[in-house]
Design a protein around this motif. Structure first.
Motif, PDB file in Angstrom:
ATOM      1  N   ILE A   1       0.854  -1.179   0.000  1.00 19.71           N
ATOM      2  CA  ILE A   1       0.000   0.000   0.000  1.00 19.71           C
ATOM      3  C   ILE A   1       0.895   1.234   0.000  1.00 19.71           C
ATOM      4  N   TYR A   2       0.489   2.268  -0.764  1.00 23.39           N
ATOM      5  CA  TYR A   2       1.275   3.495  -0.782  1.00 23.39           C
ATOM      6  C   TYR A   2       0.403   4.671  -1.172  1.00 23.39           C
ATOM      7  N   GLY A   3       0.880   5.875  -0.856  1.00 21.62           N
ATOM      8  CA  GLY A   3       0.184   7.092  -1.234  1.00 21.62           C
ATOM      9  C   GLY A   3       0.860   8.294  -0.619  1.00 21.62           C
ATOM     10  N   GLY A   4       0.485   9.465  -1.094  1.00 20.02           N
ATOM     11  CA  GLY A   4       1.087  10.700  -0.613  1.00 20.02           C
ATOM     12  C   GLY A   4       0.088  11.591   0.092  1.00 20.02           C
ATOM     13  N   SER A   5       0.561  12.376   1.057  1.00 19.69           N
ATOM     14  CA  SER A   5      -0.248  13.324   1.818  1.00 19.69           C
ATOM     15  C   SER A   5      -1.310  12.551   2.598  1.00 19.69           C
ATOM     16  N   TYR A   6      -2.603  12.727   2.272  1.00 19.12           N
ATOM     17  CA  TYR A   6      -3.623  11.915   2.941  1.00 19.12           C
ATOM     18  C   TYR A   6      -3.381  10.431   2.663  1.00 19.12           C
TER      19      TYR A   6
ATOM     20  N   LEU B   1       4.243   8.696   1.793  1.00 22.53           N
ATOM     21  CA  LEU B   1       4.890   9.857   1.190  1.00 22.53           C
ATOM     22  C   LEU B   1       4.258  11.132   1.731  1.00 22.53           C
ATOM     23  N   ARG B   2       5.106  12.092   2.166  1.00 25.09           N
ATOM     24  CA  ARG B   2       4.662  13.392   2.695  1.00 25.09           C
ATOM     25  C   ARG B   2       3.416  13.238   3.585  1.00 25.09           C
ATOM     26  N   ALA B   3       3.500  12.307   4.516  1.00 26.91           N
ATOM     27  CA  ALA B   3       2.333  11.876   5.285  1.00 26.91           C
ATOM     28  C   ALA B   3       2.078  12.757   6.500  1.00 26.91           C
ATOM     29  N   VAL B   4       0.796  13.004   6.780  1.00 29.67           N
ATOM     30  CA  VAL B   4       0.394  13.555   8.075  1.00 29.67           C
ATOM     31  C   VAL B   4       0.555  12.457   9.116  1.00 29.67           C
ATOM     32  N   THR B   5       1.296  12.730  10.178  1.00 34.48           N
ATOM     33  CA  THR B   5       1.483  11.732  11.236  1.00 34.48           C
ATOM     34  C   THR B   5       0.720  12.098  12.506  1.00 34.48           C
TER      35      THR B   5
ATOM     36  N   LEU C   1       8.527   2.432   4.153  1.00 31.56           N
ATOM     37  CA  LEU C   1       9.321   3.527   3.616  1.00 31.56           C
ATOM     38  C   LEU C   1       8.607   4.836   3.933  1.00 31.56           C
ATOM     39  N   ILE C   2       9.304   5.769   4.561  1.00 29.93           N
ATOM     40  CA  ILE C   2       8.793   7.119   4.813  1.00 29.93           C
ATOM     41  C   ILE C   2       9.575   8.074   3.922  1.00 29.93           C
TER      42      ILE C   2
END
Length: 796
Positions: A649-654, A676-680, A721-722
């Motif tokens: 699974i992967y994605g950016g931001s949300y 990717l560019r994730a809100v934590t 991967l972050i």
């Protein structure tokens, strides 16, 4: 890796024909590699934007960059005749000289002229000859020009004040005098001091003469000032945000705003700079911190007295402990009616749960509430204040609302009576305008399919709704000034947006003007992914795009990847070109290597109505996450994926946020992930987005704790991967720094971080894109790409 089991039956419903390719040549000159894909705009170009007709309707101008140009080059200005033909690229010098003609502006009552503000000055355009006359040439900035009702005067904003310019003799009048407060007060002597002053006048003729002279000067000064606009004093920390004058020049709406004095801004370091020094950027505050405020006033220009309007719910004694009681999140003046005696105002409550629509009576200053929407989650949906205004009769208001579950069009009389719903159904309106002939609406809607956007005509009473565009896909239409022709930016799932021309008639032929992708890119067999629906655990039918290995002539490898789009409220499962076009190509690469790829419009996504949009209220990482988990189950049960531990699974931001929540809270359903560019931690994101969905962190701590991945980091079991840009002014780099420290303290292994020193939230440079997606591909190949790799991850 724990095995996920479910007894819920799964059924996939095909919504489109099997995936088809645009070009099926036996050979292709396009190399399907990460490095080549991430050149992005060098292949597919950048689509036509800022489409404008000239006032005479003979030319269409637009900004465009065809494929084959350098990635860092900006779009250039192009033009094409209204009859069609080859687009002509204009030089920068020609583009600058044409800027006046292409600027937005107000049309005169007789429709023959237009007035625009361009580069801080005012210009008058003859709409038939396109002759241009410069009206001002000053160091001051003039803005927001509008015609008076007689067409002989221009009202405009200069600095903080409203002016009137005569087109006949060029005379200029200042209509308002807005000053920073506080208002000066004349101090009068009292007590002992007054006694002494009175004594002096009684005893000395010299003093009596001086006082009389001062009184005469004061009277003359006040007489002069009486002929000038009366000063309006605003708070010293407020600034003028806008002045909107009605066509008769009798009234104006003043909008002021101020920044919070005690808000704390976040500093984002810019690391690689020209100076060689790390240079901090002062960006936004965090959710729940003090926010900017604004207010509106009605100003009768004859008197210059400002009447501040009371909008929204007024605070009561019970609200005394609430510092935000009575505050508004937004207050917008939509516009004056044609007669100039009524204005339209929209206001949204501070908690975003209420929206009021008011009609302002200019003569009395009275407000009439003509519509009120409340959502126990938050007010939202497509277009908002962009889809409201006055009908030509000046006595009827139109607006859109989700009150029946989908964004539809309504009308109501200016006195609040006669509310009518003009459209209805399980589809949404995304744009509304009044046609140039002022006899109908122009609408852009998803009527017929949530996966398409089409242009419609409809009468003001809701009858005669007619679809004008006909091709499957998405259409964005710009009508000609006379409404007879359309410039349409059209795309399909495997065709980037291009400019087309057509008559403004149902079923008229669209003629293509631009071709953006390079010949090499077009030679590849790009597919239009099939759209399916799978059932969620709560019975919802979840839409998704699917890429299968067989679509690329490949053999399945038993693994799959789920892509999670960003923004939350975004529509990515449709028959148009995706804004995630690099990912679109990357999914072809994955499918060619045997992976099934699923791209889901999870709960919270746009395009499916209010309930879908608000299903994440107070719990991001709830239904939006279980939709990914149920998608994983569908892949195992129906698409030949061998097991959950072979799903990435992967994605950016949300999408990065969902990836973290998936690996932290549902490791049994996935084998690896790239965030990717994730809100934590949502308590560190911005106010306007987050407070809508999760309320305020100090008022709804539960919502933030159960929605923020950093609280669940102990659940990490799978490779992660972050990846994050170090100059991210949206989701700050500090988000992943805090998460990294949390993972370190928890003693977690199997995770890695890649940082990009020159990238903001949306990456730009191909080298950064390439490095990031090379790592993503290697992650999946290493950990889920083969049964042996997945099995090794399961070893204790």
């Amino acid at each position: 890796m724990r095995v996920f089991r479910s007894a819920i039956p799964v059924l996939a419903i095909a919504l489109a024909a099997p995936a088809t390719s645009w070009a099926q040549e036996a050979t292709s000159s396009f190399e399907l590699s990460v490095a080549n894909i991430m050149r992005g705009p060098e292949h597919v170009g950048e689509p036509p934007v800022a489409v404008r007709w000239t006032d005479d309707g003979n030319w269409i101008f637009f900004r465009w960059k065809p494929g084959g140009r350098p990635w860092h080059e900006d779009r250039a200005l192009y033009r094409v005749p209204a009859r069609g033909g080859e687009p002509e690229r204009l030089s920068d010098e020609a583009a600058d000289s044409l800027g006046v003609l292409l600027a937005d502006g107000d049309v005169s009552p007789d429709r023959r002229s237009r007035v625009v503000a361009y580069q801080g000055d005012l210009w008058h355009i003859d709409r038939r000859s396109l002759a241009v006359r410069r009206l001002t040439h000053t160091r001051d900035v003039e803005a927001d020009p509008v015609f008076a009702r007689d067409g002989k005067t221009i009202y405009f904003l200069r600095g903080d004040n409203l002016f009137a310019l005569s087109l006949g003799d060029g005379s200029l009048r200042q209509l308002t005098d807005i000053r920073k407060g506080p208002e000066p007060r004349e101090k009068k002597a009292e007590g002992q001091r007054k006694f002494l002053e009175d004594q002096q006048k009684e005893l000395f003729e010299h003093i009596r003469i001086e006082v009389e002279r001062q009184d005469r000067e004061k009277a003359r000064r006040e007489a002069r000032e009486a002929r000038q606009p009366r000063p309006i004093y605003i708070d010293k920390d407020e600034r003028v945000m806008g002045l909107a004058v009605e066509p008769g020049g009798r009234y104006a709406i003043l909008r002021v705003g101020k920044q919070p004095a005690d808000a704390r801004q976040t500093l984002v370091p810019d690391w690689v700079t020209r100076s060689g020094y790390t240079e901090p950027m002062n960006v936004r505050s965090k959710v729940g911190d003090a926010q900017s405020e604004g207010r509106l006033a009605l100003v009768p220009l004859e008197t210059g007295e400002a009447k501040w309007l009371k909008l929204g719910r007024q605070p009561t004694a019970a609200d005394s402990a609430d510092p935000n009681a009575g505050k508004l999140a937004t207050a917008a003046f939509i516009g004056w009616n044609r007669q100039g005696d009524k204005g339209l105002i929209a206001a949204t409550s501070y908690d975003y749960k209420d929206r009021w629509l008011y009609v302002l009576d200019a003569a009395s200053g009275e407000l009439t509430e003509v519509a009120h929407d409340r959502d126990d989650a938050w007010i939202g949906g497509p277009c908002d204040t962009e889809c409201m205004g006055w009908l030509p009769d000046g006595r009827t208001v139109y607006f859109t609302s989700e009150r029946d579950g989908h964004n539809h069009l309504y009308t109501v009389a200016a006195d609040g009576t006669g509310l009518r719903q003009l459209t209805r159904g399980e589809w949404e309106i995304s744009a509304v305008d009044v046609a140039p002939d002022e006899d109908r609406f122009y609408l852009t809607t998803s009527e017929g399919s949530p996966f398409e956007l089409h242009f419609f005509h409809m009468r003001f009473d809701g009858s005669g709704r007619t679809r004008i565009t006909s091709r499957p896909g998405q259409h964005e239409a710009t009508p000609s000034p006379d409404g007879k022709r359309l410039a349409v930016v059209y795309s399909f799932a495997n065709r980037p947006p291009e400019l087309f021309l057509m008559d403004n008639k149902a079923g008229a032929e669209m003629r293509q003007v631009t071709t953006s992708p390079t010949e090499a890119w077009r030679s590849f067999g790009w597919i239009a992914p099939e759209i399916i629906r799978f059932p969620a655990r709560d019975g919802a039918s979840v839409p998704a795009r699917i890429y299968r290995p067989r679509d690329l002539g490949a053999r399945p490898n038993g693994a799959a990847v789920i892509f999670v789009h960003g923004a939350g409220y975004l529509h990515n499962v449709h028959n148009g070109w995706s804004t995630y076009y690099r990912e679109y190509m990357f999914h072809h690469l994955l499918a060619s290597r045997g992976y099934v790829v699923l791209d889901i419009d999870y709960r919270g996504s746009a395009g499916y109505g209010r309930d879908w949009r608000t299903a994440i209220y107070r719990h991001m990482g709830g239904k939006d996450l279980t939709d990914q988990i149920d998608g994983a189950r569908y892949l195992v049960e129906h698409e030949g994926v061998e097991s959950f531990d072979r799903i990435g699974i992967y994605g950016g931001s949300y999408g990065g946020f969902i990836t973290l929540m998936a690996l932290f809270t549902a490791p049994e359903s996935f084998g690896a992930g790239a965030a990717l560019r994730a809100v934590t931690d949502w308590a560190h994101y911005n106010h306007w987005y987050t407070s809508r969905i999760l309320n305020l962190p100090h008022g709804d701590e539960e919502a933030y704790r159960r929605s923020s991945p950093i609280y669940f980091a102990e659940g990490l079991e799978d490779p992660l991967l972050i990846a994050h840009g170090m100059v991210d002014t949206n989701v700050h780099f500090s988000d992943v720094v805090r998460l990294a420290q949390r993972l370190i303290e928890l003693g977690k292994s199997g995770w890695e971080m890649a940082v990009y020193p020159v990238e903001n939230h949306g990456f730009v440079e191909p080298s950064s894109w390439t490095d990031e997606y090379r790592r993503i591909l290697e992650l999946f190949e290493r950990h889920i790409g083969s049964p042996r790799a997945a099995a090794s991850e399961n070893q204790p």
